[in-house]
Scaffold this motif. Sequence first.
Motif, mmCIF file in Angstrom:
data_model
loop_
_atom_site.group_PDB
_atom_site.id
_atom_site.type_symbol
_atom_site.label_atom_id
_atom_site.label_comp_id
_atom_site.label_asym_id
_atom_site.label_seq_id
_atom_site.Cartn_x
_atom_site.Cartn_y
_atom_site.Cartn_z
ATOM 1 N N SER A 165 60.741 14.705 68.353
ATOM 2 C CA SER A 165 62.083 15.427 68.916
ATOM 3 C C SER A 165 63.269 14.906 68.007
ATOM 4 C CB SER A 165 62.487 14.989 70.250
ATOM 5 O OG SER A 165 61.522 15.431 71.219
ATOM 6 N N THR A 166 63.669 15.673 67.086
ATOM 7 C CA THR A 166 64.666 15.272 66.066
ATOM 8 C C THR A 166 65.792 16.512 66.167
ATOM 9 O OG1 THR A 166 63.594 16.354 64.175
ATOM 10 C CG2 THR A 166 63.121 13.984 64.731
ATOM 11 N N ASP A 167 67.022 16.171 65.718
ATOM 12 C CA ASP A 167 67.902 17.123 65.838
ATOM 13 C C ASP A 167 67.840 18.616 64.805
ATOM 14 O OD1 ASP A 167 69.299 15.854 67.595
ATOM 15 O OD2 ASP A 167 70.504 14.542 66.133
ATOM 16 N N ASP A 168 66.931 18.119 63.465
ATOM 17 C CA ASP A 168 66.944 19.222 62.742
ATOM 18 C C ASP A 168 65.493 19.784 62.620
ATOM 19 O OD1 ASP A 168 65.407 16.920 62.053
ATOM 20 O OD2 ASP A 168 65.981 16.909 59.655
ATOM 21 N N LEU A 169 64.738 19.647 63.775
ATOM 22 C CA LEU A 169 63.449 20.222 63.956
ATOM 23 C C LEU A 169 63.535 21.830 63.827
ATOM 24 C CD1 LEU A 169 60.386 19.919 64.304
ATOM 25 C CD2 LEU A 169 61.107 19.979 66.693
ATOM 26 N N ASP A 170 62.876 22.467 62.941
ATOM 27 C CA ASP A 170 62.949 23.806 62.623
ATOM 28 C C ASP A 170 61.643 24.259 62.612
ATOM 29 O OD1 ASP A 170 63.419 26.466 62.055
ATOM 30 O OD2 ASP A 170 64.730 26.122 60.408
#
Length: 611
Positions: A165-170
């Motif tokens: 879980s990361t803020d920049d997961l795309d």
Amino acid sequence: MHSQWDWLWLGLLVISSVTAEIEDGGVLGADVEVEDFDEVSQQADVDKESSLGVVYRTPKPTGDVYFAETFDGVLTGWVLSEAKKEDTDDNIAKYDGRWEVEELKENTIPGDKGLVLKSAAKHHAISAMLTKAFIFDKKPLIVQYEVNFQGGIDCGGAYIKLLSSTDDLDLEFFFDKTPYTIMFGPDKCGEDYKLHFIIRHKNPKTGEYDEKHAKRPDVDLKKFYLDKKTHLYTLVLKPDDTFEMLIDQSVISKGSLLEDMIPPVNPPKEIDDPADKKPDDWDERQKIPDPNAVKPDDWDEDEPSKIEDLDAVKPEGWLDYEPQYVPDPSAKKPNDWDEEMDGEWEAPQVPNPKCATAPGCGLWVRPMKNNPKYKGKWKAPMIVNPNYQGIWSPRKIPNPDYFEDPHPFEMTPISAIGLELWSMTSDIYFDNFIICSEKEVADRWAADGWGLKKLVASANEPGMFSQLVTAAEDHPWLWVLYILTLALPVGLGVLFCWPAKKTDEDFDLKKPDMSTSFTKGEVKQRREELEDDEIDLEEEKENEDIGEDEDEIKYGEDVDDEENEDADGSQEEGDKSDKSGSEDEMTGADETASSGDGPPKSVRKRRVQKD
């Protein structure tokens, strides 16, 4: 008789062992722990019915889950990656491998579909978000899915990644460098068969992530890659920092995150001092040449190790003047041979045919033999080094990077699942993904999906003979059991049906009874012959006693009368009696006939026989 029953029991044991081996063919070839498997599946909507009468029902999770996918409906929520792999040639860097949703090629169950990797020698990447993120706190993590290498596997993997879980997961740019928390699943290249379990552990001091690999299982994984069957892969990660890896509900590896990861999660407290160096006078030699040893005077180092064998004699028929090789007489110069360009043409050399029948050709040379005087270069004998100091090692210092993570289970939360794969083989089948915290939920999910596939595959198994051959290919020692199994019925048949050897006791039982072997007519005839013999003996006796008085003559006549009366009485009793007395009478008659003692002795024996 006891030995025959022993052979029968032995045959039953051998047959039972072969049957047990065949029944265990689907189990791992090592000692594993088998988990309880709940065969009761939950009722769901009926999709279709197979040709075997098996009704497929799309699995439904029975408890709280973080992710569940059956691929039976429309493929929703899955995202194909548009990224490119770094540090790779442009022609293969793009994740352009094709995915399809379709049924199995073999052991098909109508309505049961899966996600299939369709392209060979290409990069594939597809991912989906979890229903809700999994946080590593007080609940275990259970990850489970199915894989079928429908065409076998040359080089490639079928593992999954649980993305961090990361803020920049795309997900549209999911590629090999995308951060993940756990990687789990099968992988194979060449003859290296693996089952990955990798965690990315965060260093609490530096904040950097390091990969920690679980130790390799002690089980041979080859069959799971080559049998073209659907196998169930399960990872159980518990809050007490232990883990289990299962294939087809069987534990093949388990351990601790603190003790069974490579490299260890927690670094050592002390490390070697990089500034420490070995002293120049440090002596690590355990033994040294004896400095007081002296070379013997008769030690000749110049003697060669081999000398000519002077006793050898040239074999008869040796062709001294014949070469070992001669030009090939059948060879011809090529038509395009240019002597100006290629030089003078010479026929190729072939073995001399005359040498084939002779001991040898060419110049004969004496063979070499070991030199008995050879001793080689003299060396002083070795002795214990009095100055030995041991193997040097640098001193230990506290590890400046040391930390202690008492609970490595508390990893980075996960929020997505992804397949990022390279394979040289196509048609890799994936199905029935589930992520949950309860083992019962995973077992029921497996019963509705993988359990049904296993049932259909078992029903479509080849005949018993094919199974026996297949089992023997994996375990060659089974051929011995097969031969014993076939030979035992024949041996037992011979053992029970072959006529037994006759013993002396049997012959004694079959001996005829001599006392009952004569008929009445034969007894009468022998009686008359005996009486005639007795009369002849009496007449001879009378001739010898002519000079005796009348009283003796009268006495002899009385004896004759008594003998006749006895004979008549014996005849009557013989007619009335059975065959039991005839043998004694014959014996008595023979003794009477051979006697020469006169009438009184004969009468006495006759009377004894009568009594």
